[in-house]
Write a protein that holds these residues in place. Sequence first.
Motif, PDB file in Angstrom:
ATOM      1  N   PRO A   1       0.811  -1.224   0.000  1.00 21.60           N
ATOM      2  CA  PRO A   1       0.000   0.000   0.000  1.00 21.60           C
ATOM      3  C   PRO A   1       0.844   1.274   0.000  1.00 21.60           C
ATOM      4  N   SER A   2       2.046   1.214   0.539  1.00 23.62           N
ATOM      5  CA  SER A   2       2.899   2.415   0.591  1.00 23.62           C
ATOM      6  C   SER A   2       3.293   2.903  -0.801  1.00 23.62           C
ATOM      7  N   GLN A   3       3.245   2.033  -1.790  1.00 27.44           N
ATOM      8  CA  GLN A   3       3.569   2.449  -3.155  1.00 27.44           C
ATOM      9  C   GLN A   3       2.543   3.423  -3.722  1.00 27.44           C
ATOM     10  N   LEU A   4       1.348   3.439  -3.161  1.00 27.99           N
ATOM     11  CA  LEU A   4       0.319   4.367  -3.634  1.00 27.99           C
ATOM     12  C   LEU A   4       0.533   5.775  -3.080  1.00 27.99           C
ATOM     13  N   LEU A   5       1.409   5.910  -2.101  1.00 30.79           N
ATOM     14  CA  LEU A   5       1.667   7.226  -1.522  1.00 30.79           C
ATOM     15  C   LEU A   5       2.413   8.132  -2.488  1.00 30.79           C
ATOM     16  N   SER A   6       3.148   7.528  -3.408  1.00 27.31           N
ATOM     17  CA  SER A   6       3.869   8.306  -4.413  1.00 27.31           C
ATOM     18  C   SER A   6       2.867   8.908  -5.382  1.00 27.31           C
ATOM     19  N   SER A   7       3.107  10.127  -5.819  1.00 31.32           N
ATOM     20  CA  SER A   7       2.154  10.770  -6.727  1.00 31.32           C
ATOM     21  C   SER A   7       2.474  10.532  -8.189  1.00 31.32           C
ATOM     22  N   THR A   8       3.621   9.930  -8.498  1.00 31.69           N
ATOM     23  CA  THR A   8       3.975   9.649  -9.888  1.00 31.69           C
ATOM     24  C   THR A   8       4.419   8.211 -10.011  1.00 31.69           C
ATOM     25  N   SER A   9       4.395   7.699 -11.224  1.00 31.78           N
ATOM     26  CA  SER A   9       4.895   6.347 -11.418  1.00 31.78           C
ATOM     27  C   SER A   9       6.410   6.383 -11.366  1.00 31.78           C
ATOM     28  N   THR A  10       6.965   5.266 -10.970  1.00 31.95           N
ATOM     29  CA  THR A  10       8.411   5.188 -10.833  1.00 31.95           C
ATOM     30  C   THR A  10       9.051   5.036 -12.191  1.00 31.95           C
ATOM     31  N   SER A  11      10.309   5.337 -12.253  1.00 27.40           N
ATOM     32  CA  SER A  11      11.058   5.195 -13.495  1.00 27.40           C
ATOM     33  C   SER A  11      11.363   3.723 -13.708  1.00 27.40           C
ATOM     34  N   GLN A  12      11.097   3.233 -14.914  1.00 28.51           N
ATOM     35  CA  GLN A  12      11.389   1.842 -15.217  1.00 28.51           C
ATOM     36  C   GLN A  12      12.154   1.743 -16.517  1.00 28.51           C
ATOM     37  N   LYS A  13      12.889   0.650 -16.640  1.00 31.72           N
ATOM     38  CA  LYS A  13      13.500   0.324 -17.911  1.00 31.72           C
ATOM     39  C   LYS A  13      12.653  -0.752 -18.546  1.00 31.72           C
TER      40      LYS A  13
END
Length: 155
Positions: A126-138
């Motif tokens: 659930p803590s991943q939803l606290l971020s307001s943007t998607s993470t950088s991925q390769k």
Amino acid sequence: AVVSTQSTGEFKGKDRQMARAAARWKEKKAFADWRIILCCSESKIRNFRGIITAGGGEVVQDRPPYTVLSGITHALIDLRSSTKHELPISALLEAGVVCVQFDYIPEYLAHGTKDRLLQLFQITSPSQLLSSTSTSQKRPSDGTDQGTTSKRART
């Protein structure tokens, strides 16, 4: 399934990759047996509902309140969505629902199911939803792609 060079020979790079993906999904439904919750903006709901339905999947719920959890196999979550905090992510994860960022769908369609690909986009806490943007991925390497970052990270 093997795609003949004749059908994709005229394409190069990403176009060739997409032509191969189209041939692969023509034989097999991309989202067969997927029962999905969408958590995203209205424009994405319209676009992805059509893609998922055409691929044999079922969108069970696409707006809050998210109350239907029984039988859900996947939750597609836009980390920039204002409704992400209304999603019962803990309950979904406990029920074994595969929760992924929206960016997973184009990658899945282009590359098929790959554990590494799923790991890049899967939401496991659930803590991943606290971020307001998607993470950088390769993106998975196919010899033509050098990786990307989210739009927000580039600005």
